[in-house]
Design a protein around this motif. Structure first.
Motif, PDB file in Angstrom:
ATOM      1  N   ALA A   1       0.836  -1.204   0.000  1.00 35.36           N
ATOM      2  CA  ALA A   1       0.000   0.000   0.000  1.00 35.36           C
ATOM      3  C   ALA A   1       0.871   1.254   0.000  1.00 35.36           C
ATOM      4  O   ALA A   1       0.548   2.247  -0.656  1.00 35.36           O
ATOM      5  CB  ALA A   1      -0.929  -0.012   1.213  1.00 35.36           C
ATOM      6  N   GLY A   2       1.992   1.204   0.718  1.00 33.10           N
ATOM      7  CA  GLY A   2       2.912   2.340   0.733  1.00 33.10           C
ATOM      8  C   GLY A   2       3.487   2.605  -0.653  1.00 33.10           C
ATOM      9  O   GLY A   2       3.599   3.757  -1.083  1.00 33.10           O
ATOM     10  N   VAL A   3       3.840   1.548  -1.340  1.00 38.08           N
ATOM     11  CA  VAL A   3       4.406   1.694  -2.689  1.00 38.08           C
ATOM     12  C   VAL A   3       3.348   2.234  -3.655  1.00 38.08           C
ATOM     13  O   VAL A   3       3.640   3.110  -4.486  1.00 38.08           O
ATOM     14  CB  VAL A   3       4.968   0.345  -3.182  1.00 38.08           C
ATOM     15  CG1 VAL A   3       5.277   0.386  -4.670  1.00 38.08           C
ATOM     16  CG2 VAL A   3       6.212  -0.022  -2.379  1.00 38.08           C
ATOM     17  N   ALA A   4       2.120   1.746  -3.538  1.00 41.15           N
ATOM     18  CA  ALA A   4       1.048   2.250  -4.408  1.00 41.15           C
ATOM     19  C   ALA A   4       0.872   3.751  -4.186  1.00 41.15           C
ATOM     20  O   ALA A   4       0.754   4.536  -5.132  1.00 41.15           O
ATOM     21  CB  ALA A   4      -0.256   1.513  -4.114  1.00 41.15           C
ATOM     22  N   ARG A   5       0.883   4.152  -2.921  1.00 41.71           N
ATOM     23  CA  ARG A   5       0.697   5.560  -2.579  1.00 41.71           C
ATOM     24  C   ARG A   5       1.860   6.420  -3.072  1.00 41.71           C
ATOM     25  O   ARG A   5       1.675   7.461  -3.705  1.00 41.71           O
ATOM     26  CB  ARG A   5       0.553   5.678  -1.061  1.00 41.71           C
ATOM     27  CG  ARG A   5       0.247   7.073  -0.583  1.00 41.71           C
ATOM     28  CD  ARG A   5       0.142   7.139   0.941  1.00 41.71           C
ATOM     29  NE  ARG A   5      -0.390   8.438   1.329  1.00 41.71           N
ATOM     30  CZ  ARG A   5       0.339   9.540   1.399  1.00 41.71           C
ATOM     31  NH1 ARG A   5       1.630   9.514   1.125  1.00 41.71           N
ATOM     32  NH2 ARG A   5      -0.224  10.689   1.745  1.00 41.71           N
ATOM     33  N   ALA A   6       3.089   5.973  -2.788  1.00 35.33           N
ATOM     34  CA  ALA A   6       4.265   6.771  -3.150  1.00 35.33           C
ATOM     35  C   ALA A   6       4.398   6.882  -4.669  1.00 35.33           C
ATOM     36  O   ALA A   6       4.766   7.941  -5.194  1.00 35.33           O
ATOM     37  CB  ALA A   6       5.521   6.148  -2.548  1.00 35.33           C
ATOM     38  N   SER A   7       4.086   5.805  -5.390  1.00 31.61           N
ATOM     39  CA  SER A   7       4.217   5.863  -6.847  1.00 31.61           C
ATOM     40  C   SER A   7       3.095   6.716  -7.450  1.00 31.61           C
ATOM     41  O   SER A   7       3.301   7.373  -8.473  1.00 31.61           O
ATOM     42  CB  SER A   7       4.253   4.456  -7.452  1.00 31.61           C
ATOM     43  OG  SER A   7       3.095   3.726  -7.142  1.00 31.61           O
ATOM     44  N   ALA A   8       1.941   6.739  -6.803  1.00 34.62           N
ATOM     45  CA  ALA A   8       0.859   7.611  -7.284  1.00 34.62           C
ATOM     46  C   ALA A   8       1.272   9.076  -7.161  1.00 34.62           C
ATOM     47  O   ALA A   8       0.992   9.896  -8.043  1.00 34.62           O
ATOM     48  CB  ALA A   8      -0.421   7.350  -6.501  1.00 34.62           C
ATOM     49  N   ILE A   9       1.954   9.406  -6.077  1.00 34.97           N
ATOM     50  CA  ILE A   9       2.436  10.780  -5.898  1.00 34.97           C
ATOM     51  C   ILE A   9       3.375  11.164  -7.037  1.00 34.97           C
ATOM     52  O   ILE A   9       3.335  12.275  -7.556  1.00 34.97           O
ATOM     53  CB  ILE A   9       3.113  10.923  -4.521  1.00 34.97           C
ATOM     54  CG1 ILE A   9       2.051  10.889  -3.417  1.00 34.97           C
ATOM     55  CG2 ILE A   9       3.964  12.198  -4.442  1.00 34.97           C
ATOM     56  CD1 ILE A   9       2.605  10.884  -2.003  1.00 34.97           C
ATOM     57  N   ALA A  10       4.204  10.198  -7.451  1.00 32.53           N
ATOM     58  CA  ALA A  10       5.161  10.473  -8.524  1.00 32.53           C
ATOM     59  C   ALA A  10       4.523  10.346  -9.907  1.00 32.53           C
ATOM     60  O   ALA A  10       5.226  10.388 -10.908  1.00 32.53           O
ATOM     61  CB  ALA A  10       6.362   9.545  -8.407  1.00 32.53           C
ATOM     62  N   GLY A  11       3.214  10.167  -9.973  1.00 36.82           N
ATOM     63  CA  GLY A  11       2.536  10.229 -11.260  1.00 36.82           C
ATOM     64  C   GLY A  11       2.119   8.916 -11.873  1.00 36.82           C
ATOM     65  O   GLY A  11       1.659   8.895 -13.018  1.00 36.82           O
ATOM     66  N   PHE A  12       2.263   7.799 -11.157  1.00 38.53           N
ATOM     67  CA  PHE A  12       1.732   6.540 -11.684  1.00 38.53           C
ATOM     68  C   PHE A  12       0.211   6.674 -11.804  1.00 38.53           C
ATOM     69  O   PHE A  12      -0.447   7.255 -10.943  1.00 38.53           O
ATOM     70  CB  PHE A  12       2.104   5.369 -10.762  1.00 38.53           C
ATOM     71  CG  PHE A  12       3.456   4.768 -11.083  1.00 38.53           C
ATOM     72  CD1 PHE A  12       4.581   5.572 -11.169  1.00 38.53           C
ATOM     73  CD2 PHE A  12       3.603   3.404 -11.304  1.00 38.53           C
ATOM     74  CE1 PHE A  12       5.830   5.027 -11.477  1.00 38.53           C
ATOM     75  CE2 PHE A  12       4.844   2.841 -11.610  1.00 38.53           C
ATOM     76  CZ  PHE A  12       5.953   3.657 -11.691  1.00 38.53           C
ATOM     77  N   ALA A  13      -0.323   6.113 -12.891  1.00 37.85           N
ATOM     78  CA  ALA A  13      -1.739   6.318 -13.200  1.00 37.85           C
ATOM     79  C   ALA A  13      -2.647   5.321 -12.500  1.00 37.85           C
ATOM     80  O   ALA A  13      -3.843   5.576 -12.346  1.00 37.85           O
ATOM     81  CB  ALA A  13      -1.950   6.220 -14.703  1.00 37.85           C
TER      82      ALA A  13
END
Lengths: 446, 446
Positions: free
Chosen positions: B163-175
């Motif tokens: 969940a942390g990775v999903a959140r952090a990558s979303a911040i960096a623009g993952f769709a």
């Protein structure tokens, strides 16, 4: 454990299977396709956590309501998911045992929808714990007789990962952890000294050491490098004399040339009549730094190992896979380049003498003479067969790894350029593979 | 959040402070001492999670009973811990903003026992999320206009790390993310296709594709490399025609020479009259592989990025620190070699035009002309000032990172041998540092 703790594609596949009445039992095999660079072996870990995940996997009303919003799940599928539980069988390599590439760490057999839904969680937990235990094992080999302490909690991948790292490193022989909650949960030894901030919070080093030894007189460890290490060690000596401390105590070195400082520190402590005072080193340690210090004869009694072990810095994951190998009574495989798999449920046959490499064979073929099977059944019909409590599970795993260390052949064990053992395939498995590959080649383009 | 979720030394130091009535307010500064190799910048992330940790940090009866067993905590300390909460102030760089070495990401000011107890959790969360967001940002830069999907969940460091990775990558623009629970929690787009096992569970590829498109007709993505990729693409074409599908759809390539296969696949889809069908690539991708595919002009519309991003494979942690910089009204520092710190609460002054590097100064010095302060107050007296819900927090962070990408100077932004900006120290901070260092040098050996 919320049933949403999976990849969306698992839910879609499971939804499709449920809707179509595809209830056949499938077997999935979890293994490492290859070892990471700089690894001669893996230490199996995470099984108890994976079994807990399997026992707890379920969908509550909120989960189902979210899936309705996501779309694509009809009411009958949602109804089926509302009562689904993992009811399958699991065979696995016990935690603490050593494994190599292409050897199943775990095999799940269950109705295909269940086996698919739990893929993400099981693969995640086994991969993570095995990655960390394998790195920690290398530290253990490097440290020889010195004690190892897990200091990784502050830089693990999240709070819960801290507990995982404490557990996995304990399996590989770490003596203690700084993570208090993990120590509580798994029956580990909690360990802690003081930070530089503690020293700085007092008017001078001596006042800080005096306060700490007064408040925690049982085996205090003084951090001596905040300002100047030799002066810090002398400050410890003064405080020990002043307070008349006679029990176990030690100092911690956290920066600088650790070998040189350890020698200087040892000399000061010996000169001051404290030959039994321990020296603990920390600060960006890994197996190579530890091995260098041991080789240099640095008088260090314990190593606090943090980030490099806790994220397995040089190889933070594993090329692990969870692959369908059997559906109903039909063995299957995949032919994708670089990702080909072997069909059918398997067993690993090991030579307990260590001379001959492992053989990967079929689970139902006879165990060859002088060989020991590695995988054991750990879950039947969704119930774990060894309901060990969390504390006993770690202890048992640690005992297993102790025995493995004695068995492990030198080429796999060494830290620099290790050579992992290569498993061979049994004649029965090889024959089955050929037969299934031929059939799959025909099926593909149809 | 159990108060045991900390390092034992934090509890010991806090216990000592509480017992001694040392209630002075202390300021700790959290920063990266240096960037990892192959990083030109960091993306601040994890703040909302850290604030939640601070709000929830408390000891229950079971925690206190365990501490009694551990030993060294007298009854008055245990009583004090039973009601302790984090009541301090926090200043921080908002999530999604870019930072460099030696710039505070976060500063905590609180009674020293509280500030010390929360060190482990706060340092853990900020380090983990910032590590992942910084890696994901590089994938974003590499991918250009193509979409990125987080496929990491199966190999993150535990379930919660997913969940942390999903959140952090979303911040960096993952769709989008494959982690359904994370999508639910943070309002992300859940994404999923099918696995090879799904294809293998049917008699042939065509039957599998037909079943999937029937069950999930909204934008189905077909995995085409189980047996032979071009044949798999033609099977998709046949099923699309047979079922008369006219909406969005796509195929996924997960092995082999992705650039060549993408071109072949594009040609087949175009020839078959499906010019709008999307091509998604996956399989051991990182920013370098993606950049290579983009440079080669591979017709790929989306990248599923897993392990390499989800554990930040080439730099899975950060040399982060949480250092005491002020106690009461006394600025402090540490002189340990390679680990020296700057005293006092700080602010970072940035040139919004990007031409001049950042300046690290004192929090209470005036903001220089044409500069923007980076840190903002986010918590006062233990209460967060911006009680954004989890969904809005991620969206706001993502908007901030979008703006940062436009600002980021090329040397820091480039993927190969990037050059991070180097922050300079303001004259006021430099003068204070000199003064405090002189005093500390005198205090050390006393």
């Amino acid at each position: 454990m919320s049933g949403l703790r999976t990849d969306l594609y698992e839910l879609r596949m499971a939804g499709s299977y449920l809707r179509r009445g595809m209830t056949e039992r499938a077997t999935f095999s979890l293994f490492a396709r290859r070892l990471p660079p700089r690894r001669g072996f893996l230490v199996a870990a995470g099984l108890a956590e994976a079994l807990t995940f399997l026992e707890q996997f379920a969908f509550d009303a909120d989960d189902l309501s979210y899936l309705r919003d996501v779309g694509g799940f009809d009411q009958s599928t949602l109804t089926a998911l509302s009562t689904i539980r993992f009811t399958g069988d699991v065979w696995a390599v016990p935690e603490g045992r050593v494994v190599f590439a292409d050897e199943p760490l775990l095999e799940v057999t269950a109705p295909i929808a269940e086996a698919q839904l739990v893929e993400t969680g099981v693969l995640n937990l086994i991969t993570f714990h095995t990655t960390i235990a394998s790195k920690a094992a290398r530290c253990r080999i490097a440290a020889g007789d010195a004690q190892l302490i897990d200091f990784a909690f502050r830089r693990t991948h999240g709070i819960e990962a801290g507990a995982g790292v404490a557990r996995a490193s304990a399996i590989a022989g770490f003596a203690a952890t700084s993570d208090v909650e993990a120590a509580h949960r798994y029956g580990l030894v909690p360990s802690g000294t003081m930070a530089h901030s503690y020293v700085e919070a007092f008017p001078d080093e001596r006042s800080a050491f005096r306060a700490f030894a007064t408040d925690f007189p049982v085996n205090p460890i003084f951090l001596v490098d905040t300002y100047d290490t030799p002066a810090g060690v002398w400050a410890v000596v003064d405080v020990v004399r002043e307070l008349g401390l006679t029990g176990p105590l030690g100092v911690r070195l956290d920066s600088g040339d650790l070998a040189a400082l350890a020698r200087q520190t040892r000399a000061i402590l010996d000169e001051a009549g404290l030959p039994r005072a321990q020296i603990v080193a920390s600060g960006s340690l890994d197996e190579h730094v530890i091995a260098g210090l041991v080789e240099a004869g640095a008088p260090i009694d314990g190593y606090g190992v943090g980030t490099k072990m806790g994220v397995a810095y040089d190889a933070p994951s594993l090329d692990s896979a969870y692959k369908l190998v059997c559906i109903g009574d039909r063995p299957v495989l995949k032919l994708s380049p670089g990702k080909a798999t072997l069909p059918a449920p398997k067993q690993v046959f090991r030579d307990p003498a260590g001379a001959a490499g492992d053989v990967v064979g079929l689970r139902d073929e006879p165990v060859p003479a002088d060989r020991e099977p590695l995988l054991v059944q750990v879950m039947r019909d969704g119930r774990r067969l060894d309901p060990a409590d969390p504390v006993e599970a770690v202890r048992a795993a640690r005992r297993r790894f102790d025995a493995e260390l004695a068995w492990l052949p030198e080429p796999a064990r060494r830290l620099a350029e290790p050579e992992p053992l290569t498993a061979t395939v049994s004649p029965a498995l090889a024959a089955l593979h050929e037969q299934v590959a031929a059939r799959a080649g025909r099926a593909g383009g149809n």
